[in-house]
Every structure is written in structure tokens, then in C-alpha cells.
Scaffold this active site. Structure first.
Site, PDB file in Angstrom:
ATOM      1  N   LEU A 182      18.015  13.698 -31.632  1.00  0.00           N
ATOM      2  CA  LEU A 182      17.279  14.532 -31.812  1.00  0.00           C
ATOM      3  C   LEU A 182      16.028  13.814 -31.478  1.00  0.00           C
ATOM      4  CD1 LEU A 182      18.265  15.464 -34.678  1.00  0.00           C
ATOM      5  CD2 LEU A 182      15.787  16.424 -35.130  1.00  0.00           C
TER       6      LEU A 182
ATOM      7  N   GLU B 191      15.097  15.791 -27.913  1.00  0.00           N
ATOM      8  CA  GLU B 191      14.845  16.412 -26.400  1.00  0.00           C
ATOM      9  C   GLU B 191      14.468  16.374 -25.170  1.00  0.00           C
ATOM     10  OE1 GLU B 191      14.806  18.403 -30.552  1.00  0.00           O
ATOM     11  OE2 GLU B 191      13.984  17.190 -29.867  1.00  0.00           O
TER      12      GLU B 191
ATOM     13  N   HIS C 112      11.868  30.173 -34.827  1.00  0.00           N
ATOM     14  CA  HIS C 112      13.628  29.885 -34.564  1.00  0.00           C
ATOM     15  C   HIS C 112      13.118  31.363 -34.242  1.00  0.00           C
ATOM     16  CE1 HIS C 112      12.919  26.622 -37.711  1.00  0.00           C
ATOM     17  NE2 HIS C 112      14.470  26.098 -37.289  1.00  0.00           N
TER      18      HIS C 112
ATOM     19  N   GLN D  69      18.418  23.675 -29.735  1.00  0.00           N
ATOM     20  CA  GLN D  69      19.343  24.869 -30.814  1.00  0.00           C
ATOM     21  C   GLN D  69      19.212  25.364 -30.858  1.00  0.00           C
ATOM     22  OE1 GLN D  69      19.304  21.966 -34.479  1.00  0.00           O
ATOM     23  NE2 GLN D  69      21.495  21.405 -33.782  1.00  0.00           N
ATOM     24  N   PHE D  70      17.221  25.393 -30.384  1.00  0.00           N
ATOM     25  CA  PHE D  70      16.345  26.770 -30.549  1.00  0.00           C
ATOM     26  C   PHE D  70      15.480  27.252 -29.668  1.00  0.00           C
ATOM     27  CE2 PHE D  70      17.967  26.897 -34.387  1.00  0.00           C
ATOM     28  CZ  PHE D  70      18.106  28.726 -35.025  1.00  0.00           C
ATOM     29  N   ALA D  71      15.011  28.203 -28.871  1.00  0.00           N
ATOM     30  CA  ALA D  71      14.017  27.685 -27.594  1.00  0.00           C
ATOM     31  C   ALA D  71      13.317  27.110 -27.571  1.00  0.00           C
ATOM     32  CB  ALA D  71      14.122  29.184 -27.089  1.00  0.00           C
ATOM     33  N   ASP D  72      12.591  27.300 -29.309  1.00  0.00           N
ATOM     34  CA  ASP D  72      11.332  27.164 -29.647  1.00  0.00           C
ATOM     35  C   ASP D  72      11.458  25.407 -29.447  1.00  0.00           C
ATOM     36  OD1 ASP D  72      10.317  29.456 -32.289  1.00  0.00           O
ATOM     37  OD2 ASP D  72      12.704  29.463 -31.264  1.00  0.00           O
ATOM     38  N   PHE D  73      12.150  24.794 -29.870  1.00  0.00           N
ATOM     39  CA  PHE D  73      12.290  23.243 -29.368  1.00  0.00           C
ATOM     40  C   PHE D  73      11.880  22.864 -28.483  1.00  0.00           C
ATOM     41  CE2 PHE D  73      15.492  23.182 -33.332  1.00  0.00           C
ATOM     42  CZ  PHE D  73      14.497  23.735 -34.274  1.00  0.00           C
TER      43      PHE D  73
END
Length: 653
Positions: A390, A392, A459, A414-418
């Protein structure tokens, strides 16, 4: 100071001394020119030359080094011409970055030097990517990245070391511990006894050395290289030294106790090495003067070269590397879901581009959070389909490092938020690197985005506007399976960084005809979906389906629908034609209203198409709140709930 000359000949010692002395003399000249106003800024490495020079001498000429702004010795030891270096320091168009960057914020592929940015951590992650490429190719080479003791406090330091350790990469991380981060002493920066102790936390080897002893640096880096290659593990080196001048010349050194400056002055790396050579009867007293004369001649020649005038076309042209021509679709067509079209594109791209590496959390055996990469690891192996920690930011940086070595990479969030965790690498490193020194960034970041699936505030974001503001990025947001496949294949073939947004709610709810064979759709070209004459809706992503559904329910309205598909670059001609078609424009997007990309489109229309308008440009967007979790709240949050109201208001104007 003890010098271990094991396996080093007399001629090599003389060469080491010349390599050590030369950057010191160049610096002394630069400080004089700084006072004369002929250079504007200088970050001094006086007293630290042994680290840069010793490390560079210990590596092969074709091993990549990622230096910082006190590592003049890296550039000079790699024999970069002083005239062009001086142009760089002047901000001249004749410099390595054409006047676009300061001091040492540039790179050179010919010299295997990667250019730093002011945010100190990202260099370390890029070194991971370069080392990964070297490992995949079985080159028997390492990458070496510099950082300072202050840089070890940054999150990227920890991410980069963790990724390198987990993946077993042949990379050397070299900390120059020079006592101060600008004016902040080390006792206010970290609590551990020594920074090298951090190596144990990552299960890697650590070495602490005297950074003012060129031979100790040389031997340590050679040993680190041997260990990194033999054990396929990174190495952390802490080189103890001191910054004898200010962070940069304007800041001075008044905050440093005089006794400390005097102590380190007595440990000057050049002074001690000269004494060693005198002891061996190898010292050449004339070398200093001959080097000074050589430097003066190079500087005078550079000062008298003509400077080219600003050229707007050149500035704009260098924002992007040229992209390949589109590949037209041919052959059979099959009905595919949105998610299957993306998976199809990835599998075909892996065959088309053997140099393509996929990276992301859980993308290998598990197949990713949405199962898009399921089965790819069985086809292409874990070297090319890589689960990641994890981290990014480090993974995006590694993607850039792979690009330096001629690879392509796809990084799945995994999600655009991250993606916020990798923001610095995207907007400050990937986006600007081609403009700065002509280096491609063949990195595609896939971003499952959007609301409508009850995933809550962290998310569900539509955060494309974070990136449309950043020159150098390409931002793509398809709405149909056909576009998703063609645009993703185009993105993976593009030598520029591409942010590829995929709306999660469309994954399994939308189907359509998709060519079976590989094809690409030109990034930056919009598509007219309905040709009407009463009202134009300009939209993208999920908004496309909201607009089409609305048009089907209101056949009494002649609606012109333009799917932008790409937000950066933007198809201004298609926007102008959409305005001209009806004179009334509604911009529809899922992102929140304030600061949404629709505001940029509306401003452009008002400035360039005002004479074509019959009504004010209107926007329909989601509420200026985080995305709520409960279905009823989410439904009222989304722009779709206000579409009818907005259309009717515009129609009646």
C-alpha cells in the site's frame, strides 16, 4: 583520516583527486559569479564532494544515478560539459532544460542521470522503477538515489525502501547526513541514534560511513553494489558529512555554532586527500591552477554564446511527447460490458507491448478489487502483473522509473479516491518531466471513480478536476465499452502520463458493441452522440448515460449530446460546434459544482463562443458536499437528480 587504497592504482588515485578537486573549483567560480549577478542562485556542496564523486566513481557509466542539488560531483564526474552546465545554471535556453529549470533540476539520458524535483522524496521511488527494469533485464546493474537526512522524514522515503525491500530490488539509497535541513538541526528531525538503523526495519542491509573520505565512500558503494546484486536486495548507506555553507547562499550559516564549523573545516575531504597524496608522493601541485584556467575558459566561452529568444510554439510543443497515430478498428464486433472491454484492452496491450508492466494492490491472483485483471497473472507471470504494497506514491514513482528504462506501466488505484496518496508524483514529477528535460513518462493510472454504488465519501469521488488543472497530464473519461477499450489501448501506447477514469457504476450496467481486434481512439477527440438543434448537453462519464436517458424520455426536445471522452487535451472544435448547433448549452458532470471541470468549459465558451449563444451557459453538477453513503442521500447528491430542472430552465430562457 585513514585511506584504504586496496585495489586502487597510483593513476586511479590521481584521477580520484582530479575528480574531487574539479567540482570544488567550479563551485568557487560559481560563488564569485553569484556575487557578480551572473547566476541567480546556488546550492553549495562544499565539504560534501567526496560522497558524490566517490559514489559516481564506484558505479559503471551506464548505471543510473538520481542526485540532488548538492551533488555537482555526480555531474562533473560523469563528464558533463561545463559550458552546458553553466547555461543550465544561468537559466539559458542552451542549458539541459532549455531554461525551464534551475540549478540541478534536470536529467540527461546520455549521462544516466535522472533530474530531481524540489520535493525530495520522489527520487527514491523512481530509483525503484529503474532497479526493477534492471532486474527484469538481468543487467547486473544497480540504481543509486541520493537523499538528505531531512528527506528521510518524508513518507516517500519509507514507501520507497519498503517497495525495494519487498520486491528485492538492486538499488542503493544514499543518505547525505550533513547536520541541518536548512536551519533545523538533526536533533529536531529524528530521534533514532543514527539513520542507518532504519534499514533494519525493512530487513535490508545498512552501512554508516565517513562521507568526507572519498575512498571509504568508493569502497562502500562498491560493496553495496556487490551485495545488492548478489542478494537481490536494496542497501541503505548513511554518509556522515557537513554542509559548510547555507542551504542556499542567501540563507547563510549564522545558526551554526562556530566551533562546529571549525571542526568540520578540519575534516575537509580535499585537504585530507591532498595530504594522503603528498605522503605517497603523488600530489601534483600544478593541477589546481590548470583546472582553474580550464574552468575560466569554459565559462568565458559560455558567457559569449548568443541566447535564443522565447518561442511560444516550442514551449507548447514540449508539453507532450508525440503520440502514435490511431489504429482503426477492423474485423468482428462483440457485445461487451464496460468492465469486459477494459479487461480486453489490458490483455491485448500485454501482448502488443511486451515491455508493459501492470502494478497495483491485489491485481495478481486476486484479480483486483473489481476483478478486471483476473487471469492476467496466469498468462503473463508475476514479473509483469505485480501485487504492490500500500505505497501509492512509490508505485507511481516506480512507474516513472520503468519509463526511463523503456518500459510502460499501468498502475491501478483500487479507487480513484486513493490517488491522493500519490498526488505529488503525478502533478510534480510525471506531468512536468517531458517539458523539463524531454523524458517520457509512459505511465497510465487507472482510476475507478464515481458514485451511485453506495460506497460513501472515500470510495465515490469524481476527482478528475484535480488533474485537468495540471499541464502535461492527459485525462481520459470514457462512457461506453467501445470507447473504454479504444481509449485505454491508446493510453497504454502513449508516451505521456494518462489518468484513465472508469466509472464504477458503469462496469457491469452498461454493454455495447466492441471490436474484437485491437484498435485505438485518439485521445483528445470528443464524439457527438445525438445531433439536435434546441439544446446542447456537453458531458462525460456517467453523465453521458444520464443525458441519453433524459433525451429518450423527452423526445419532444431536440437535444444535441456531446461526449467529451477526453478532458485533457480537450476538443475545443467539437465544443464550438455543439454551441453553434443549438445556441443553448448545459454542461453536465457528476463532480461537485464548485471547481468542477464544467466551470472551465463554461468559461471557454463565454470567451470564444459568446456570439453563438442564445442563453447563459448553465451547469448541472452534484452538490458541494462529500458523497453520502445512504442511497436516498446519494441520489439527491448526484447531478442526475437536478437534470430535468436544469434543462427546463435553459429551454425556457
Amino acid at each position: 583520516m585513514y585511506f584504504d587504497r586496496t585495489h586502487i592504482s597510483d593513476d586511479e588515485l590521481r584521477a580520484f583527486y582530479k575528480a574531487l578537486l574539479y567540482p570544488r573549483l567550479v563551485e568557487e567560480k560559481m560563488l564569485l559569479l553569484l556575487r557578480q549577478g551572473k547566476v541567480s542562485k546556488w546550492f553549495s556542496g562544499i565539504g560534501q564532494e567526496a560522497i558524490a564523486v566517490g559514489a559516481t566513481l564506484a558505479l559503471d557509466q551506464d548505471e543510473w544515478i538520481l542526485p540532488l542539488h548538492r551533488n555537482l560531483g555526480v555531474f562533473t564526474t560523469r563528464q558533463m560539459p561545463l559550458q552546458q552546465l553553466f547555461h543550465q545554471w544561468q537559466g539559458s535556453p542552451l542549458g539541459y532544460s532549455k531554461g525551464r529549470e534551475r540549478s540541478f533540476h534536470f536529467g540527461s539520458r546520455a549521462h544516466h542521470i535522472f533530474g530531481m524535483i524540489s520535493h525530495l522524496g520522489p527520487q527514491l521511488s523512481v530509483a525503484d522503477g529503474i532497479a526493477l527494469a534492471l532486474q527484469l533485464e538481468g543487467e547486473g546493474k544497480v540504481a543509486l538515489a541520493f537523499t538528505g537526512e531531512g528527506g528521510t522524514s518524508e513518507g516517500e522515503f519509507h514507501e520507497a525502501l519498503n517497495v525495494a525491500a519487498v520486491w528485492g530490488l538492486p538499488v542503493i539509497f544514499l543518505i547525505e547526513n550533513n547536520g541541518y535541513g536548512l536551519s533545523t538541526p538533526v536533533r529536531e528531525q529524528f530521534r533514532c541514534e543514527q539513520l542507518v538503523d532504519k534499514a533494519a526495519g525493512y530487513g535490508i542491509r545498512g552501512m554508516r560511513i565517513d562521507g568526507n573520505n572519498i575512498l571509504e565512500v568508493y569502497h562502500a558503494v562498491q560493496e553495496a553494489k556487490r551485495h545488492a546484486l548478489q542478494e537481490q536486495q536494496p542497501v541503505l548507506i548513511e554518509a556522515m558529512t557537513f554542509r559548510m555553507r547555507g542551504h542556499e547562499e542567501a540563507s547563510g550559516t549564522k545558526y551554526v555554532p562556530p566551533a562546529l564549523l571549525e571542526y568540520w573545516a578540519q575534516r575537509d575531504p580535499i585537504l585530507h586527500f591532498e595530504q594522503f597524496l603528498q605522503y605517497l608522493n603523488l600530489f601534483d601541485a600544478s593541477l589546481r591552477e590548470s583546472l582553474k584556467q580550464e574552468i575560466d575558459l569554459d565559462i568565458q566561452a559560455a558567457l559569449h554564446e548568443p541566447v535564443h529568444a522565447f518561442n511560444l510554439d516550442d514551449e507548447l510543443a514540449d508539453m507532450y511527447a508525440p503520440a502514435p497515430a490511431p489504429l482503426a478498428p477492423a474485423g468482428a464486433v462483440s457485445e461487451k460490458r464496460f468492465i469486459d472491454a477494459i479487461a480486453d484492452a489490458l490483455q491485448q496491450a500485454m501482448s502488443l507491448h511486451p515491455e508493459l508492466i501492470l502494478m497495483g494492490q491485489d491485481i495478481a491472483e486476486y484479480g483486483g478489487a473489481f476483478k478486471i485483471t483476473e487471469g492476467l497473472v496466469a498468462l503473463y507471470g508475476k514479473e509483469r502483473v505485480r501485487n504492490t504494497p500500500l505505497c501509492e506514491s512509490a508505485i507511481i514513482g516506480a512507474g516513472l522509473g520503468l519509463s526511463v528504462m523503456g518500459y510502460r506501466s499501468m498502475v491501478e488505484m483500487q479507487f480513484a479516491d486513493f490517488v491522493s496518496c500519490g498526488f505529488n508524483q503525478i502533478v510534480n514529477n510525471l506531468a512536468r518531466i517531458h517539458y523539463r528535460w524531454g523524458q517520457n513518462a509512459n505511465v497510465v493510472i487507472r482510476l475507478p471513480a464515481g458514485a451511485g454504488v453506495g460506497a460513501g465519501p472515500f470510495h465515490s469521488q469524481s476527482n478528475e478536476a484535480w488533474f485537468t488543472h495540471t499541464p502535461g497530464l492527459k485525462v481520459v473519461y470514457p462512457a461506453t465499452p467501445e470507447d473504454a477499450k479504444g481509449l485505454l489501448l491508446a493510453a497504454l501506447a502513449d508516451p505521456n502520463p494518462v489518468l484513465f477514469f472508469e466509472h464504477k457504476a458503469l462496469y457491469r450496467s452498461i454493454s455495447g458493441p466492441v471490436p474484437d481486434a485491437p484498435y485505438t481512439i485518439e485521445i483528445g477527440k470528443a464524439k457527438v452522440l445525438l445531433d439536435g438543434d434546441e439544446l446542447s448537453i456537453i458531458t462525460y462519464g456517467a453523465g453521458v448515460h444520464w443525458a441519453l436517458e433524459y433525451a429518450q424520455l423527452h423526445e419532444d426536445l431536440s437535444i444535441h449530446i456531446l461526449d467529451l471522452r477526453s478532458l485533457q487535451p480537450l476538443d475545443y472544435n467539437a465544443i464550438r460546434e455543439a454551441v453553434a448547433a443549438t445556441g443553448k448549452v448545459l454542461i453536465l458532470h457528476e463532480a461537485t459544482l464548485t471547481g468542477g471541470f464544467g466551470g472551465e468549459i463554461a468559461a471557454w465558451i463565454a470567451e470564444h463562443c459568446f456570439h453563438l449563444l442564445d442563453a447563459p451557459v448553465m451547469r448541472c453538477a452534484s452538490l458541494d458536499t462529500p458523497v453520502p453513503f445512504a442511497a436516498e442521500l446519494e441520489g439527491h447528491f448526484l447531478a442526475k437528480s437536478r437534470l430535468h430542472e436544469c434543462v427546463q430552465k435553459l429551454v425556457k430562457y
